[in-house]
Motif scaffolding. Sequence first.
Motif, PDB file in Angstrom:
ATOM      1  N   GLN A   1      27.946  39.698  41.807  1.00  0.00           N
ATOM      2  CA  GLN A   1      28.895  40.800  41.956  1.00  0.00           C
ATOM      3  C   GLN A   1      29.646  40.707  43.275  1.00  0.00           C
ATOM      4  O   GLN A   1      30.840  40.985  43.339  1.00  0.00           O
ATOM      5  CB  GLN A   1      28.160  42.148  41.895  1.00  0.00           C
TER       6      GLN A   1
ATOM      7  N   GLN B   1      33.642  40.475  43.838  1.00  0.00           N
ATOM      8  CA  GLN B   1      34.439  41.374  44.669  1.00  0.00           C
ATOM      9  C   GLN B   1      35.314  40.591  45.633  1.00  0.00           C
ATOM     10  O   GLN B   1      36.480  40.914  45.852  1.00  0.00           O
ATOM     11  CB  GLN B   1      33.524  42.309  45.456  1.00  0.00           C
ATOM     12  N   GLN B   2      34.722  39.556  46.235  1.00  0.00           N
ATOM     13  CA  GLN B   2      35.460  38.753  47.206  1.00  0.00           C
ATOM     14  C   GLN B   2      36.637  38.043  46.524  1.00  0.00           C
ATOM     15  O   GLN B   2      37.753  38.020  47.037  1.00  0.00           O
ATOM     16  CB  GLN B   2      34.516  37.720  47.833  1.00  0.00           C
TER      17      GLN B   2
ATOM     18  N   MET C   1      38.135  38.977  43.880  1.00  0.00           N
ATOM     19  CA  MET C   1      39.154  39.979  43.534  1.00  0.00           C
ATOM     20  C   MET C   1      40.072  40.248  44.710  1.00  0.00           C
ATOM     21  O   MET C   1      41.281  40.355  44.555  1.00  0.00           O
ATOM     22  CB  MET C   1      38.492  41.284  43.113  1.00  0.00           C
ATOM     23  N   VAL C   2      39.484  40.397  45.899  1.00  0.00           N
ATOM     24  CA  VAL C   2      40.306  40.617  47.097  1.00  0.00           C
ATOM     25  C   VAL C   2      41.271  39.446  47.253  1.00  0.00           C
ATOM     26  O   VAL C   2      42.473  39.631  47.483  1.00  0.00           O
ATOM     27  CB  VAL C   2      39.431  40.759  48.359  1.00  0.00           C
TER      28      VAL C   2
ATOM     29  N   ARG D   1      43.926  39.445  44.403  1.00  0.00           N
ATOM     30  CA  ARG D   1      44.842  40.562  44.543  1.00  0.00           C
ATOM     31  C   ARG D   1      45.804  40.342  45.712  1.00  0.00           C
ATOM     32  O   ARG D   1      47.009  40.552  45.591  1.00  0.00           O
ATOM     33  CB  ARG D   1      44.036  41.843  44.755  1.00  0.00           C
TER      34      ARG D   1
ATOM     35  N   ILE E   1      51.989  46.713  38.825  1.00  0.00           N
ATOM     36  CA  ILE E   1      50.747  47.388  39.222  1.00  0.00           C
ATOM     37  C   ILE E   1      49.616  46.967  38.280  1.00  0.00           C
ATOM     38  O   ILE E   1      48.489  46.720  38.704  1.00  0.00           O
ATOM     39  CB  ILE E   1      50.924  48.921  39.184  1.00  0.00           C
TER      40      ILE E   1
ATOM     41  N   LEU F   1      48.034  43.845  39.253  1.00  0.00           N
ATOM     42  CA  LEU F   1      47.159  43.958  40.417  1.00  0.00           C
ATOM     43  C   LEU F   1      45.876  44.698  40.106  1.00  0.00           C
ATOM     44  O   LEU F   1      44.880  44.518  40.789  1.00  0.00           O
ATOM     45  CB  LEU F   1      47.880  44.719  41.530  1.00  0.00           C
ATOM     46  N   THR F   2      45.901  45.572  39.127  1.00  0.00           N
ATOM     47  CA  THR F   2      44.717  46.401  38.874  1.00  0.00           C
ATOM     48  C   THR F   2      43.964  45.932  37.632  1.00  0.00           C
ATOM     49  O   THR F   2      42.993  45.194  37.745  1.00  0.00           O
ATOM     50  CB  THR F   2      45.120  47.875  38.735  1.00  0.00           C
TER      51      THR F   2
ATOM     52  N   ASP G   1      40.900  43.205  37.399  1.00  0.00           N
ATOM     53  CA  ASP G   1      39.584  43.682  36.958  1.00  0.00           C
ATOM     54  C   ASP G   1      39.039  42.837  35.829  1.00  0.00           C
ATOM     55  O   ASP G   1      37.848  42.508  35.793  1.00  0.00           O
ATOM     56  CB  ASP G   1      39.677  45.141  36.491  1.00  0.00           C
TER      57      ASP G   1
END
Lengths: 606, 614
Positions: free
Chosen positions: B98, B102-103, B105-106, B109, B133, B136-137, B141
């Motif tokens: 996880q 997250q990393q 995703m940063v 993005r 948008i 990016l979202t 995800d």
Amino acid sequence: MDQLRRLWPFVRRYRRRLLIGALCALAATAVAAMIPQIVRFAVDDLNTRGVVLDRLVQYGGLLLLAALVEGVLRYGQRTQIIGTSHLIDFDMREALFAKLLTLDQGFFTTMHTGDLMTRVTNDLSAVRMFLGPGVSNLLGSTLLLLTAATLMFLTNPMLAAIVVLLLPMVAVLFVVIGGRMRAIFRKVQDQFGEISTRAQENFSGIRTIKAYAQEDAEIRVFREANERYRALNLRYVLLSGMLWPIIGLMLGVIGAFVLLIGGRMVAAGEMTVGELVLFNAYLAQLAWPVIALGWTVDLYQQGAASLVRISEVLQRRPAIASPPDAPRDFVVRGEVEFRNVGLRFSHNRSNGNSSGHHTRASSPADHPLVSGAPEWVLRHISFRVPQGSSLGIVGATGAGKTTLVNLLARVRDPDEGQVLVDGHDVRTLPLDALRRGIGYVPQDTFLFSVPIRENVTFGRPDATEDQIAHALAVSRLVNDVEQFPDGIDTLIGERGVTLSGGQKQRTAIARAILRNPAILILDDALSSVDTHTAAEILAGLRSIMKGRTSIIIAQRIATVKDADQIIVLHNGEIVERGTHRELLDLGGRYAEMYRRELLRAELEDE
Amino acid sequence: MSRGQFDDDEILGKAYDATLVRRLGVFVAPYWRRLALATALMFGGAAVELAPPFLVKQAIDGPIAARDPAGVLPLFGLYAAALLAAFGFRYGQTYIVQSVGQQVMVDIRTRIFSHIQRMSLAFFDRNPVGRLITRLTNDVDALNEFITQGTVALLGDLVRLLFIVITMLLLNWRLALISFIMFPAVMLASSVFQRIMRGVYRRVRQRIARINAFLNEQISGVLVTQLFNREEQSRIRFAELSRDYLAAQLESNRTFAVFFPLINFLSVTALALLLYFGGQAVLADVATLGMLVAFIQYTDQAFQPIRQIAERYNTFQSAMASAERVFRVLDTPATVVDPEHPRALPSPVRGEITFENVWFTYDAEAAGPDGSGLADTDDRWVLRGISFTIPAGQAVAVVGATGAGKTSLVSLMARFYDIQRGSIKLDGIDIRELRQAELRRHVSAVPQDPVCFSGSIASNIRLHDESISDEQVRRAAEIARAAPFIERLPGGYEYEVRERGSNLSVGQRQLLAFARAIAFNPEVLLILDEATSSVDTETEALMQEALERLIQGRTSIVIAHRLSTIRHVDRILVLHKGRLVEDGSHEELLAKRGYYYRLYQLQFAEAGELRTEN
């Protein structure tokens, strides 16, 4: 639990379905509880070697039969109980929407659109989740726990006590971790909202960003927001990653205890192997129902909180509604009178809370002096517009012009004085008949994303082609419409064509005049229309409004100068009134405004 | 945003696309060490999870059969240790995967965002904000799901299943084969279920999106609905949409109502088969009773990864679709780019502007790089051979009917777009030879729609440029005549501006935009001066005054919509259908009685109307 009573009106009509679902759950539980018993007898028979092949076939057959019957019953349980929750969801959504349509602007200015949307979607779905899976779990789990506990106690009270005491810990664990997860998740969501807002603002304002060469700084800020999001998410993952492993661990530990104590009992000859297997089987069977119980606690908490938010809307009484004793067949003729009308600023709005509301006249954005805001939006307003005559209203932004005409259609009610139509206080008239008599072109043109035809016939769905054509002609929309791909049937909005500001206003004018109203209100409705076309429209209106009342608000005097009477509003009060000529002779504010307009003309003549 | 979502975003294709996966791999690669560790933990977990059923078998066949209560304890110890280890392995694996997700995703993005920042305005003209948008979202995800569930977790399912199968075969191949009978049935049932649910979920999502779009519009326009007595029709339409949604929901519920009992039935069938055949094996002494009990548990354990593998198909499919959309954005080349060897502007910058035979169209694709793709007579040309020079410090107004090319002219000077033919020069240097940041430090455009950002008033003036001091911010606000209203706000310069400046009036936003332009102190100013109808006379006078101060001593190009603006400029350029038709001072042009004279009468007809009356 008090909240739950509010659900009763919605639940009541589905009593039968719910009862059938409950019966299915009861029967399914009884059958399910038999399965470990069958296994137990089979194992014991195998262990004592007292078994013949026929018995094994019987056990196998019984198991299959039990599973089949249980399956059918569970199907019934699910379709009845959870299916009902969907039906209730539908009913409540309809009731909510119907309620919203009756509520007044006072309500909509205090509520953000997004907030209302959430209530009709997310909150409703939280309530449904409780009513469906929640109730179904509660019923199924409780029944199975009770049955299995009873059967375990009958087999071996001591071992049963261990299982029954330890198992609820799993549910508690689920609730505790779940609660903390939710708390962090809210922060995660907020941060996510910030990221998407940042991006949204950036993309919408990209011209400005580029014009000032701020791209790199924007990227830096965006990355920082993302890093914060990641940090919060890691805190969340720390918990959420633990949830299922720790529940697995907990269940395993209970299983280990059963193995230890039960195993020793079997070895000591106090219990059969089959009975030990039985406990293991019940443990496996109860794992999910116990977790589900914990989940149900969650669902209940969320559902109850959401139900409060939904009830706030459902219980809300519209501040503006038809009085019960209103005359039935009232038709507006068109005489308008204001008698010493006063209206206060509404206090339920906090400073700066202005996005998404419509009564612009009282928006704090128009009042830079937020701190020293006056108490009254309008005060001492008295005038009379005879049927068939026209009234012009001028005044600076924020003088209260829009608010004034809003009182007529009862968008708001005054705090003092009376607004009369045909001699009756509007508050005594049937609301729909009053509004049917008024054709309103608001300042903020709002059109729906449906074809132009539907927008134009919005207040007159039964209009004939000729009537539509006439309305389009008067509003000078006809040429524009011809140029659209599908003519009058062109869809407008995001998925169709985008209208210019002037086209929107002219569509709104067509919509209003197609209603053939006794009273026509134009609230700064020609501001985006070029002056030449505006003059044409005004001339067209004059002919169709013969014998009808019209009220025209404008920033420019040229638009109102032909009105039968003109009032000048300033800081919520009428400071001047009269005809164009009289007002010029008066030499006051109106004359000054007019002088400015003339000055411009002279400049041009230089 | 919710409305457009089901147009292009719901088309799903393959669940695995080697090219896309390879490209996603580039983002994951930097974290391979952590993923390797997670994989090791996963192997450990899968191995340890095999222990409990085996220990149960040992207990039943060993101490329990031998009637030795004390012998149970060591097995209990091992059992507990195995559970703890399994917990540790699983938790560690989940957390690491996880955190990598997250990393990544940063990274993705920021990469998308940075790439979008480099796009020219033509890109933003084509792509609605809502769609960007979503990239990016939602799309990012979906990629995260792919990383967290698609990499280690998918491998974990396969390994877990494989381990169980091998263990069963090693322990007792006859019982193992009996257990395996039900595996294909579970796999089949799960994948059929997944396929059905994919369609059902799509319908559910589409229909709720429709409800949301309708609801949003209805709430925004509720006053119109009420004033036009349309409540009943709205209710009917809403009920229709809601009923469609209900139908999809009930369909989904029925599918679940079949699937869950079916899986339960399959699991019990496996149990019955084991009891029947296994029982015979026990009787024939081919297997022990403990073995049979252990096999019942192993079979149950195997069901879970089989079902999960089927579920992951959906995740993969939407991740691939998202990846494709994300890469489509990342693959869009920037059309306005900095030169490889940028030139520097002479210092100090004077601000002389030269247009030389400038041809421009928004349809850059059709025109080709040198504009030869379009004939000179083509309608798509917005500017056709414009030439003029504005000496440093001169204020010029550009006038013309709607569509004459005024706005384009200003956008080109700021190099928001590139021209097809000719050249635009600042102090004699072609602006394409300058870095964009350099150009825009000296040339500022005040956009038509005064944009505000959430943050304080001060941050709206200086944006992210920390080199602009508070004092400079204040001075800029004073020059722009914004200071009086700012000082009346609670908190003054620290007053929080809401998203899009919704708590400021249009006039206030315009003054802020002026203050921003002054704070950045450019040599060349480009101003789109849209006459705002909702501004009262007083505010308009303020804005006029601010504008005058703004253009003082700077080269300025003002797109004039107001008479009073025209009075303050030195010179007027008249555009007509993309051509420069007249050039001169206000008086000169009026005296000429040419196009400007007529345009003047038409465009500023409000004054004309009054004149006819006098």
